[in-house]
Write an enzyme that holds these catalytic residues in place. Structure first.
Site, mmCIF file in Angstrom:
data_model
loop_
_atom_site.group_PDB
_atom_site.id
_atom_site.type_symbol
_atom_site.label_atom_id
_atom_site.label_comp_id
_atom_site.label_asym_id
_atom_site.label_seq_id
_atom_site.Cartn_x
_atom_site.Cartn_y
_atom_site.Cartn_z
ATOM 1 N N ASP A 13 0.878 -1.307 -0.008
ATOM 2 C CA ASP A 13 0.049 0.073 -0.049
ATOM 3 C C ASP A 13 0.737 1.238 0.047
ATOM 4 O O ASP A 13 0.542 2.294 0.549
ATOM 5 C CB ASP A 13 -0.868 0.081 1.175
ATOM 6 C CG ASP A 13 -2.204 1.259 1.093
ATOM 7 O OD1 ASP A 13 -2.530 1.256 0.024
ATOM 8 O OD2 ASP A 13 -2.402 1.472 2.136
ATOM 9 N N ILE A 14 1.871 1.409 -0.990
ATOM 10 C CA ILE A 14 2.725 2.541 -1.117
ATOM 11 C C ILE A 14 2.374 3.467 -2.168
ATOM 12 O O ILE A 14 2.683 4.425 -2.428
ATOM 13 C CB ILE A 14 4.285 1.938 -0.967
ATOM 14 C CG1 ILE A 14 5.185 3.191 -0.813
ATOM 15 C CG2 ILE A 14 4.701 1.403 -2.251
ATOM 16 C CD1 ILE A 14 4.993 3.625 0.724
ATOM 17 N N LYS A 38 -0.222 -6.965 -14.450
ATOM 18 C CA LYS A 38 -0.117 -7.442 -12.893
ATOM 19 C C LYS A 38 0.146 -9.000 -12.868
ATOM 20 O O LYS A 38 -0.982 -9.607 -13.136
ATOM 21 C CB LYS A 38 -1.462 -7.089 -12.379
ATOM 22 C CG LYS A 38 -1.617 -7.132 -10.816
ATOM 23 C CD LYS A 38 -0.613 -6.391 -9.943
ATOM 24 C CE LYS A 38 -0.818 -6.564 -8.463
ATOM 25 N NZ LYS A 38 -0.089 -5.684 -7.701
ATOM 26 N N HIS A 176 3.920 11.418 -3.329
ATOM 27 C CA HIS A 176 3.441 12.311 -2.237
ATOM 28 C C HIS A 176 1.968 12.026 -1.679
ATOM 29 O O HIS A 176 1.684 12.445 -0.757
ATOM 30 C CB HIS A 176 3.465 13.667 -2.885
ATOM 31 C CG HIS A 176 4.825 14.248 -2.945
ATOM 32 N ND1 HIS A 176 5.491 15.001 -1.919
ATOM 33 C CD2 HIS A 176 5.505 14.280 -4.287
ATOM 34 C CE1 HIS A 176 6.714 15.317 -2.595
ATOM 35 N NE2 HIS A 176 6.844 14.928 -3.773
#
Length: 215
Positions: A13-14, A38, A176
């Site tokens: 989850d980055i 994926k 960000h």
């Protein structure tokens, strides 16, 4: 850019999915022939959700390669690491199927962005880590990090692993969208990691994913 690139993250989850989609969108805008893949999607039944997000960001419909499952060769229903999801689904992950699908995409497109599951050390099978697979395929890595607390530690551990395995780092993407709520932590993380990238991987690119790029 040309060829196959593996998009990994310093943690779960980055922001790998958004980063992959945004990079693909930018390449499309540059006139490049690009597709995302994926190879292992967990927590899904039929369609790889991350591929759907990629296409939405890229502004294109699902492609023929998506319909043929070349971009999503292995899907498991349980939301866990690939080796555990495969075990719980009662079948083995087919690495040959993944390799063949990626090779076919590489023959059709100038650039293939392969989004991994989690980080570099996530097990694909009981015996094979994600980083082992990347090394075997000789893929350069696009690593996604952020300014949240702990990111410096996780990023430097990822740097060390890439060096140990002799894997080329193509770029570090500072996300960000997942910054710390503490502006001091986020800004210091950015400046520190930018300097470390230059020192540790002088040929790697620095990229930033702005908050406005959130899906």
């Amino acid at each position: 850019m040309k060829g196959v690139y593996f998009v990994s993250g310093i943690d779960t989850d980055i922001g790998k999915t958004v980063a992959t989609g945004m990079l693909a969108k930018q390449l499309l805008q540059q006139g490049k022939s690009v597709i995302t893949q994926k190879p292992v999607q967990t927590g899904c039944q039929d369609i790889a959700e991350d591929i759907a997000v990629h296409r939405k960001i890229m502004g294109i419909p699902m492609q023929e390669a998506d319909k043929r499952r070349l971009t999503m060769p292995e899907i498991f229903s349980y939301p866990a690491s690939p080796h555990l999801a495969a075990r719980l689904d009662g079948r083995a992950l087919d690495l040959d199927k993944i390799r063949t699908a990626t090779q076919e995409l590489a023959a059709q497109y100038e650039i293939v962005l392969v989004e991994g599951a989690g980080g570099l050390m996530v097990p694909l099978t009981e015996k094979l880590l994600t980083i082992d697979y990347i090394q075997q395929q000789a893929y350069p890595v696009i690593l996604v990090t952020s300014g949240r607390l702990g990111s410096i530690n996780h990023t430097l551990l990822s740097f060390a692993a890439l060096k140990q395995y002799g894997i080329r780092l193509h770029s570090l993407v500072f996300n960000h969208i997942h910054d710390s709520r503490d502006a001091h932590i986020a800004q210091y993380s950015l400046s520190y990691l930018k300097c470390r990238l230059k020192a540790d991987f002088s040929e790697a690119e620095w990229m930033e994913l702005a908050k406005t790029d959130a899906v």
